[in-house]
Design a protein around this motif. Structure first.
Motif, PDB file in Angstrom:
ATOM      1  N   ASP A  42       2.448  -4.775  -9.746  1.00  0.00           N
ATOM      2  CA  ASP A  42       1.331  -5.464 -10.403  1.00  0.00           C
ATOM      3  C   ASP A  42       0.041  -4.659 -10.280  1.00  0.00           C
ATOM      4  O   ASP A  42      -0.744  -4.565 -11.239  1.00  0.00           O
ATOM      5  CB  ASP A  42       1.124  -6.859  -9.788  1.00  0.00           C
ATOM      6  N   GLU A  43      -0.194  -4.068  -9.092  1.00  0.00           N
ATOM      7  CA  GLU A  43      -1.433  -3.309  -8.891  1.00  0.00           C
ATOM      8  C   GLU A  43      -1.456  -2.053  -9.755  1.00  0.00           C
ATOM      9  O   GLU A  43      -2.497  -1.716 -10.340  1.00  0.00           O
ATOM     10  CB  GLU A  43      -1.590  -2.926  -7.414  1.00  0.00           C
ATOM     11  N   ILE A  44      -0.336  -1.364  -9.845  1.00  0.00           N
ATOM     12  CA  ILE A  44      -0.265  -0.160 -10.681  1.00  0.00           C
ATOM     13  C   ILE A  44      -0.526  -0.515 -12.141  1.00  0.00           C
ATOM     14  O   ILE A  44      -1.305   0.158 -12.839  1.00  0.00           O
ATOM     15  CB  ILE A  44       1.107   0.519 -10.512  1.00  0.00           C
ATOM     16  N   LYS A  45       0.077  -1.608 -12.622  1.00  0.00           N
ATOM     17  CA  LYS A  45      -0.145  -2.027 -14.016  1.00  0.00           C
ATOM     18  C   LYS A  45      -1.591  -2.461 -14.246  1.00  0.00           C
ATOM     19  O   LYS A  45      -2.174  -2.168 -15.298  1.00  0.00           O
ATOM     20  CB  LYS A  45       0.818  -3.169 -14.363  1.00  0.00           C
ATOM     21  N   LYS A  46      -2.162  -3.128 -13.239  1.00  0.00           N
ATOM     22  CA  LYS A  46      -3.556  -3.566 -13.353  1.00  0.00           C
ATOM     23  C   LYS A  46      -4.492  -2.367 -13.452  1.00  0.00           C
ATOM     24  O   LYS A  46      -5.417  -2.336 -14.273  1.00  0.00           O
ATOM     25  CB  LYS A  46      -3.931  -4.443 -12.148  1.00  0.00           C
ATOM     26  N   MET A  47      -4.266  -1.355 -12.601  1.00  0.00           N
ATOM     27  CA  MET A  47      -5.096  -0.156 -12.641  1.00  0.00           C
ATOM     28  C   MET A  47      -4.955   0.561 -13.981  1.00  0.00           C
ATOM     29  O   MET A  47      -5.930   1.095 -14.519  1.00  0.00           O
ATOM     30  CB  MET A  47      -4.728   0.781 -11.484  1.00  0.00           C
ATOM     31  N   ASN A  48      -3.757   0.571 -14.536  1.00  0.00           N
ATOM     32  CA  ASN A  48      -3.556   1.198 -15.844  1.00  0.00           C
ATOM     33  C   ASN A  48      -4.306   0.457 -16.948  1.00  0.00           C
ATOM     34  O   ASN A  48      -4.861   1.078 -17.860  1.00  0.00           O
ATOM     35  CB  ASN A  48      -2.058   1.270 -16.171  1.00  0.00           C
ATOM     36  N   ARG A  49      -4.330  -0.880 -16.859  1.00  0.00           N
ATOM     37  CA  ARG A  49      -5.089  -1.656 -17.847  1.00  0.00           C
ATOM     38  C   ARG A  49      -6.583  -1.363 -17.730  1.00  0.00           C
ATOM     39  O   ARG A  49      -7.282  -1.192 -18.739  1.00  0.00           O
ATOM     40  CB  ARG A  49      -4.829  -3.160 -17.653  1.00  0.00           C
ATOM     41  N   LEU A  50      -7.083  -1.299 -16.485  1.00  0.00           N
ATOM     42  CA  LEU A  50      -8.500  -0.986 -16.270  1.00  0.00           C
ATOM     43  C   LEU A  50      -8.832   0.411 -16.786  1.00  0.00           C
ATOM     44  O   LEU A  50      -9.878   0.636 -17.399  1.00  0.00           O
ATOM     45  CB  LEU A  50      -8.845  -1.084 -14.786  1.00  0.00           C
TER      46      LEU A  50
ATOM     47  N   SER B 231       0.823  -1.202   0.000  1.00  0.00           N
ATOM     48  CA  SER B 231       0.000   0.000   0.000  1.00  0.00           C
ATOM     49  C   SER B 231       0.861   1.257   0.000  1.00  0.00           C
ATOM     50  O   SER B 231       0.600   2.205  -0.758  1.00  0.00           O
ATOM     51  CB  SER B 231      -0.915  -0.008   1.232  1.00  0.00           C
ATOM     52  N   ALA B 232       1.890   1.281   0.853  1.00  0.00           N
ATOM     53  CA  ALA B 232       2.773   2.453   0.940  1.00  0.00           C
ATOM     54  C   ALA B 232       3.493   2.690  -0.381  1.00  0.00           C
ATOM     55  O   ALA B 232       3.610   3.843  -0.836  1.00  0.00           O
ATOM     56  CB  ALA B 232       3.779   2.276   2.069  1.00  0.00           C
ATOM     57  N   LEU B 233       3.970   1.631  -1.014  1.00  0.00           N
ATOM     58  CA  LEU B 233       4.685   1.771  -2.287  1.00  0.00           C
ATOM     59  C   LEU B 233       3.773   2.323  -3.379  1.00  0.00           C
ATOM     60  O   LEU B 233       4.176   3.190  -4.169  1.00  0.00           O
ATOM     61  CB  LEU B 233       5.264   0.416  -2.713  1.00  0.00           C
TER      62      LEU B 233
ATOM     63  N   GLN C 155       3.806  -6.862  -5.678  1.00  0.00           N
ATOM     64  CA  GLN C 155       2.371  -6.568  -5.626  1.00  0.00           C
ATOM     65  C   GLN C 155       2.079  -5.119  -5.987  1.00  0.00           C
ATOM     66  O   GLN C 155       1.088  -4.827  -6.662  1.00  0.00           O
ATOM     67  CB  GLN C 155       1.828  -6.879  -4.224  1.00  0.00           C
ATOM     68  N   ALA C 156       2.943  -4.207  -5.548  1.00  0.00           N
ATOM     69  CA  ALA C 156       2.742  -2.791  -5.864  1.00  0.00           C
ATOM     70  C   ALA C 156       2.835  -2.548  -7.364  1.00  0.00           C
ATOM     71  O   ALA C 156       1.979  -1.877  -7.958  1.00  0.00           O
ATOM     72  CB  ALA C 156       3.765  -1.933  -5.114  1.00  0.00           C
TER      73      ALA C 156
END
Length: 435
Positions: free
Chosen positions: A420-428, A384-386, A417-418
């Protein structure tokens, strides 16, 4: 005695005779086989906190003033207030995506339902709550916006004040200059909620996943006490934890927004191996990589350098001052008495480089900024912090080629995880734009 609408204070038993029947009183501590504190919710054995007088006290919320088994919590239930005219002065315009979230949150509130706004950093969460704030205030309601972080409260205050200029908004935190007064619109740290009881029709918790709020049962208890029985919550987060989503899925409307208001994607971190980053300040040779990166980043932007501890930050700051003009470099932490003015100086471009701890991971906005995390593998940097730190970049203004650098010497689950989450949000976000 001040009017205690929704406010609770501690009084000794002998002073209760001065109160009329408009005041509510509750024993501060409930004594049975154990002791339960009605201010913070803590339950503990009698042996833990027995006084020489054989009374008991609560050791868990003593920083807010001692309460004993001879104390009472006193408050005054607020009367219903009529609808009124609210001056709303925001000149901005929501994007279609923001407007949809804003309308859903307002509809949830009108239908007596809580909301979570799960939106990426830089999506404009504050602007998306303006409609529900306006509706609640217009209908005689009382609102609090609470955050675990003082810096978030300080940044919210002028923005809310500008949008609602006649509301005499109250800003409360531990060292704030302003004394408590009744206000229909309050911005405060989550710790200030210990001083309220059945006060708010709408309680907005910003950065719901941030330390020190996340996982703190006492703060959760204070939050529940501060809300009126008919009141509603709105949680705001870019990174809500999985356990929270599981807990609220039946009772909250969850409104997602993976798109920043300017429609540019989140900046994906660059992972840069930095052998023994922990000791880089000990020699010029070990500093070579950091200095080279700083010089490169400074061609386009100013730089925030996040450090895992105050000790390390101060050592690194002193060393970097040997390579740049010291007047253009600062360092700030929660212990810094000049913290507020240093953050403002960075915002105004007075610093080119600002070293900081995780106090600036959330809620603060700088234009023309790049970010370095020293030791992204350190345990203090959760997923979360990252994500939040990376989200400081490219939040506002024209695109300035801001970058995010994670210096590390060990791969961690949080780093993976950080990213991956940033890339996932960009895809969405890309899917939303194409829809």
């Amino acid at each position: 005695m001040e009017t205690l609408y929704g406010r609770q204070i501690v009084m000794p038993k002998e002073e209760l005779v001065t109160l009329d029947d408009t005041y509510q009183t509750r024993r501060a501590l409930i004594i049975d086989s154990n002791v339960t504190c009605q201010r913070c919710g803590s339950r503990f054995s009698k042996e833990v906190a027995r006084l020489p007088t054989q009374d008991y006290y609560c050791p868990y919320c003593i920083k807010f003033g001692r309460i004993t088994s001879q104390s009472y919590l006193v408050s005054q239930e607020e009367k219903e207030r009529p609808a009124r005219f609210i001056t709303f002065n925001w000149q901005g315009k929501l994007t279609p995506a923001q407007q949809k979230v804003s309308q859903n949150v307002l509809l949830n509130f009108q239908q007596n339902k809580h909301s979570l706004i799960w939106a990426v950093t830089g999506s404009g969460k504050t602007e998306m709550i303006f409609n529900v704030l306006l509706y609640c205030l217009q209908n005689g309601g009382r609102v609090a916006i609470a955050s675990p972080r003082i810096d978030v409260c300080r940044e919210l205050y002028p923005r809310i004040n500008e949008a609602f200029p006649k509301e005499q908004t109250l800003l409360l935190y531990g060292d704030s200059n302003e004394a408590y007064r009744y206000s229909a619109l309050t911005i405060c740290t989550t710790h200030q909620l210990f001083h309220f009881y059945h006060a708010f029709d709408l309680l907005i918790i910003d950065e719901i996943d941030a330390f020190p709020y996340a996982g703190d049962k006492m703060l959760t208890f204070a939050q529940q006490n501060a809300l009126k029985k008919s009141g509603k919550y709105i949680y705001l987060s870019a990174t809500p934890p999985r356990h929270l989503l599981n807990t609220i899925k039946e009772t909250f409307g969850i409104e997602r927004l993976p798109l920043r208001f300017h429609k540019r994607p989140l900046v994906v971190p660059q992972l840069i191996w930095y052998e023994k980053w922990q000791y880089c300040y000990q020699s010029n040779w070990k500093m070579k990589k950091l200095i080279s990166c700083l010089k490169s980043l400074l061609q386009d932007n100013n730089v925030l350098v996040f450090c895992p501890s105050i000790f390390y930050m101060q050592k690194l700051y002193a060393k970097v001052c040997e390579y740049f003009y010291p007047s253009e470099i600062g360092c700030v932490s929660a212990q810094d008495k000049k913290r507020e003015e240093k953050v403002q100086r960075m915002r105004e471009g007075g610093y080119r480089i600002l070293f900081c701890t995780t106090i600036l991971e959330r809620g603060v906005t700088f234009e023309q900024i790049s970010v370095i995390i020293m030791g992204a593998n350190h345990k203090i940097f959760s997923k979360s912090a990252l994500v939040q730190i990376a989200g400081r970049v490219d939040r506002k203004g024209e695109y300035q080629h801001g970058q995010v650098l994670f210096f590390y010497n060990q791969q961690t689950q949080a780093i993976r995880q950080a990213c991956d989450e940033i890339k996932k949000m960009n895809r969405l976000a890309k899917e939303w734009l194409l829809a």
